[in-house]
Motif scaffolding. Structure first.
Motif, PDB file in Angstrom:
ATOM      1  N   LEU A  73       0.839  -1.195   0.000  1.00  0.00           N
ATOM      2  CA  LEU A  73       0.000   0.000   0.000  1.00  0.00           C
ATOM      3  C   LEU A  73       0.879   1.251   0.000  1.00  0.00           C
ATOM      4  N   PRO A  74       0.482   2.296  -0.700  1.00  0.00           N
ATOM      5  CA  PRO A  74       1.290   3.519  -0.722  1.00  0.00           C
ATOM      6  C   PRO A  74       1.208   4.335   0.562  1.00  0.00           C
ATOM      7  N   ILE A  75       0.342   3.934   1.494  1.00  0.00           N
ATOM      8  CA  ILE A  75       0.313   4.567   2.811  1.00  0.00           C
ATOM      9  C   ILE A  75       0.699   3.527   3.855  1.00  0.00           C
ATOM     10  N   GLU A  76       1.212   4.000   4.985  1.00  0.00           N
ATOM     11  CA  GLU A  76       1.667   3.106   6.050  1.00  0.00           C
ATOM     12  C   GLU A  76       0.563   2.987   7.099  1.00  0.00           C
ATOM     13  N   VAL A  77      -0.038   1.807   7.186  1.00  0.00           N
ATOM     14  CA  VAL A  77      -1.206   1.615   8.050  1.00  0.00           C
ATOM     15  C   VAL A  77      -0.847   0.817   9.298  1.00  0.00           C
ATOM     16  N   THR A  78      -1.205   1.371  10.440  1.00  0.00           N
ATOM     17  CA  THR A  78      -1.068   0.674  11.718  1.00  0.00           C
ATOM     18  C   THR A  78      -2.460   0.322  12.223  1.00  0.00           C
ATOM     19  N   GLY A 100      -2.665  -5.552   3.485  1.00  0.00           N
ATOM     20  CA  GLY A 100      -1.622  -4.534   3.379  1.00  0.00           C
ATOM     21  C   GLY A 100      -1.220  -3.793   4.631  1.00  0.00           C
ATOM     22  N   ALA A 101      -1.757  -4.140   5.805  1.00  0.00           N
ATOM     23  CA  ALA A 101      -1.349  -3.461   7.041  1.00  0.00           C
ATOM     24  C   ALA A 101       0.139  -3.687   7.299  1.00  0.00           C
ATOM     25  N   GLN A 102       0.806  -2.673   7.851  1.00  0.00           N
ATOM     26  CA  GLN A 102       2.246  -2.777   8.085  1.00  0.00           C
ATOM     27  C   GLN A 102       2.620  -2.935   9.551  1.00  0.00           C
ATOM     28  N   HIS A 103       1.734  -2.525  10.443  1.00  0.00           N
ATOM     29  CA  HIS A 103       2.033  -2.626  11.871  1.00  0.00           C
ATOM     30  C   HIS A 103       0.765  -2.999  12.643  1.00  0.00           C
ATOM     31  N   PHE A 104       0.956  -3.742  13.730  1.00  0.00           N
ATOM     32  CA  PHE A 104      -0.152  -4.094  14.614  1.00  0.00           C
ATOM     33  C   PHE A 104       0.215  -3.735  16.047  1.00  0.00           C
ATOM     34  N   LEU A 105      -0.699  -3.060  16.721  1.00  0.00           N
ATOM     35  CA  LEU A 105      -0.542  -2.734  18.136  1.00  0.00           C
ATOM     36  C   LEU A 105      -1.728  -3.331  18.885  1.00  0.00           C
ATOM     37  N   PHE A 106      -1.449  -4.056  19.958  1.00  0.00           N
ATOM     38  CA  PHE A 106      -2.516  -4.595  20.794  1.00  0.00           C
ATOM     39  C   PHE A 106      -2.406  -3.973  22.180  1.00  0.00           C
ATOM     40  N   PHE A 107      -3.558  -3.639  22.750  1.00  0.00           N
ATOM     41  CA  PHE A 107      -3.560  -3.001  24.062  1.00  0.00           C
ATOM     42  C   PHE A 107      -4.753  -3.506  24.869  1.00  0.00           C
ATOM     43  N   GLU A 108      -4.606  -3.471  26.176  1.00  0.00           N
ATOM     44  CA  GLU A 108      -5.687  -3.898  27.062  1.00  0.00           C
ATOM     45  C   GLU A 108      -6.648  -2.735  27.256  1.00  0.00           C
ATOM     46  N   SER A 109      -7.873  -2.921  26.787  1.00  0.00           N
ATOM     47  CA  SER A 109      -8.909  -1.905  26.910  1.00  0.00           C
ATOM     48  C   SER A 109      -9.779  -2.206  28.129  1.00  0.00           C
ATOM     49  N   VAL A 193      -3.062   5.529  11.690  1.00  0.00           N
ATOM     50  CA  VAL A 193      -3.377   4.515  12.692  1.00  0.00           C
ATOM     51  C   VAL A 193      -4.894   4.427  12.796  1.00  0.00           C
ATOM     52  N   ALA A 194      -5.407   3.207  12.736  1.00  0.00           N
ATOM     53  CA  ALA A 194      -6.839   2.960  12.892  1.00  0.00           C
ATOM     54  C   ALA A 194      -7.022   2.116  14.147  1.00  0.00           C
ATOM     55  N   VAL A 195      -7.833   2.619  15.080  1.00  0.00           N
ATOM     56  CA  VAL A 195      -7.977   1.999  16.394  1.00  0.00           C
ATOM     57  C   VAL A 195      -9.343   1.331  16.507  1.00  0.00           C
ATOM     58  N   PHE A 196      -9.331   0.107  17.050  1.00  0.00           N
ATOM     59  CA  PHE A 196     -10.556  -0.680  17.171  1.00  0.00           C
ATOM     60  C   PHE A 196     -10.671  -1.238  18.587  1.00  0.00           C
ATOM     61  N   GLY A 197     -11.886  -1.266  19.097  1.00  0.00           N
ATOM     62  CA  GLY A 197     -12.105  -1.794  20.429  1.00  0.00           C
ATOM     63  C   GLY A 197     -12.205  -3.310  20.436  1.00  0.00           C
ATOM     64  N   PRO A 198     -12.207  -3.910  21.626  1.00  0.00           N
ATOM     65  CA  PRO A 198     -12.420  -5.358  21.752  1.00  0.00           C
ATOM     66  C   PRO A 198     -13.902  -5.679  21.583  1.00  0.00           C
ATOM     67  N   GLU A 199     -14.308  -6.888  21.937  1.00  0.00           N
ATOM     68  CA  GLU A 199     -15.712  -7.284  21.753  1.00  0.00           C
ATOM     69  C   GLU A 199     -16.690  -6.330  22.441  1.00  0.00           C
ATOM     70  N   GLY A 200     -16.319  -5.820  23.596  1.00  0.00           N
ATOM     71  CA  GLY A 200     -17.221  -4.947  24.344  1.00  0.00           C
ATOM     72  C   GLY A 200     -17.163  -3.489  23.945  1.00  0.00           C
ATOM     73  N   GLY A 201     -16.335  -3.166  22.961  1.00  0.00           N
ATOM     74  CA  GLY A 201     -16.214  -1.781  22.524  1.00  0.00           C
ATOM     75  C   GLY A 201     -15.414  -0.936  23.503  1.00  0.00           C
TER      76      GLY A 201
END
Length: 245
Positions: A73-78, A100-109, A193-201
């Motif tokens: 992808l011509p943009i860098e997506v996390t 095409g994602a280039q990076h993954f970040l996981f965090f405890e929500s 960077v696109a951020v997504f919640g867990p199952e509970g949002g």
């Protein structure tokens, strides 16, 4: 054709040794023999056709032709995700790597059902890294996406050209323009960077912190998407925007 990654640069006619795991896969799983060809991606993201020349003690190959063709992808997506239960985190990495994602970040929500003990973090990261590598090989990527575990507070301070939070309440309220605005303003070379919640949002407090830190809250259409589906929606839209139009 099978693709593998190596951690050093190559030039045509270079002879090199495969890593042990890849060597086992090539010889024992694929049952390759001398003269067979595979694709190799070097540390500079160049792709080479390579021929097997020895499988006795070590698996040795020779790079025979540079066949590099841009596929990233011509943009860098996390993709940043609240930790989900079961194999959903692996599924997110597999599918988003293909897209095409280039990076993954996981965090405890706050509403994360799954909790990763610090004593198991290294093992979790190793497994998720293996998933990313396998998916990158299957999708014929030119890079292996990175995988990290971060604190939610760290995510708020990271520097990107644009920052998006997929928020289901925005979708419920009929908001439809923010996601379109974000992707329309992106240009080749930008970092998103696109951020997504867990199952509970996300909790309201979390959403407020994201908004105060400059993240754009966006609905992803009129339907409520699962935690493992929403990242695919975003990645597919970005692929259409930058690769198919």
């Amino acid at each position: 054709m099978q693709r593998y990654f190596i951690d050093h640069p190559l030039t045509v006619n270079d002879e090199f040794q495969m890593a042990s795991d890849d060597s086992h896969h090539l010889v024992k799983v694929l049952r390759s023999s001398i003269g067979d060809e595979v694709e190799i991606v070097d540390s500079k993201r160049h792709v080479f056709l390579a021929k097997v020349v020895d499988i006795q003690t070590n698996t040795i190959l020779t790079a025979t032709k540079d066949i590099t063709k841009a596929v990233e992808l011509p943009i860098e997506v996390t993709i940043a995700c609240g930790i989900s239960k079961g194999d959903k985190n692996e599924q997110i990495i597999k599918r988003a790597t293909e897209l095409g994602a280039q990076h993954f970040l996981f965090f405890e929500s706050r509403y994360s059902v799954a909790k990763w003990a610090k004593s198991k973090t290294a093992r979790k990261l190793k497994r998720l890294g293996e998933v990313a590598k396998s998916a990158a090989e299957q999708a014929h990527r030119q890079m292996i996406p990175t995988v990290e575990i971060v604190e939610e507070s760290q995510l708020l301070e990271m520097d990107f050209d644009d920052r998006l939070v997929a928020y289901e309440e925005s979708a419920k309220q009929g908001e439809q323009s923010n996601f379109k605005k974000v992707i329309s303003n992106l240009a080749p070379g930008d970092r998103l960077v696109a951020v997504f919640g867990p199952e509970g949002g996300f909790s309201k407090e979390e959403v407020d912190k994201f908004a105060q830190s400059g993240f754009t809250l966006a609905g992803l259409g009129p339907r409520i998407l699962r935690a493992e589906t929403a990242p695919m929606y975003v990645m597919a839209t970005l692929s259409y925007q930058f690769e198919l139009r």
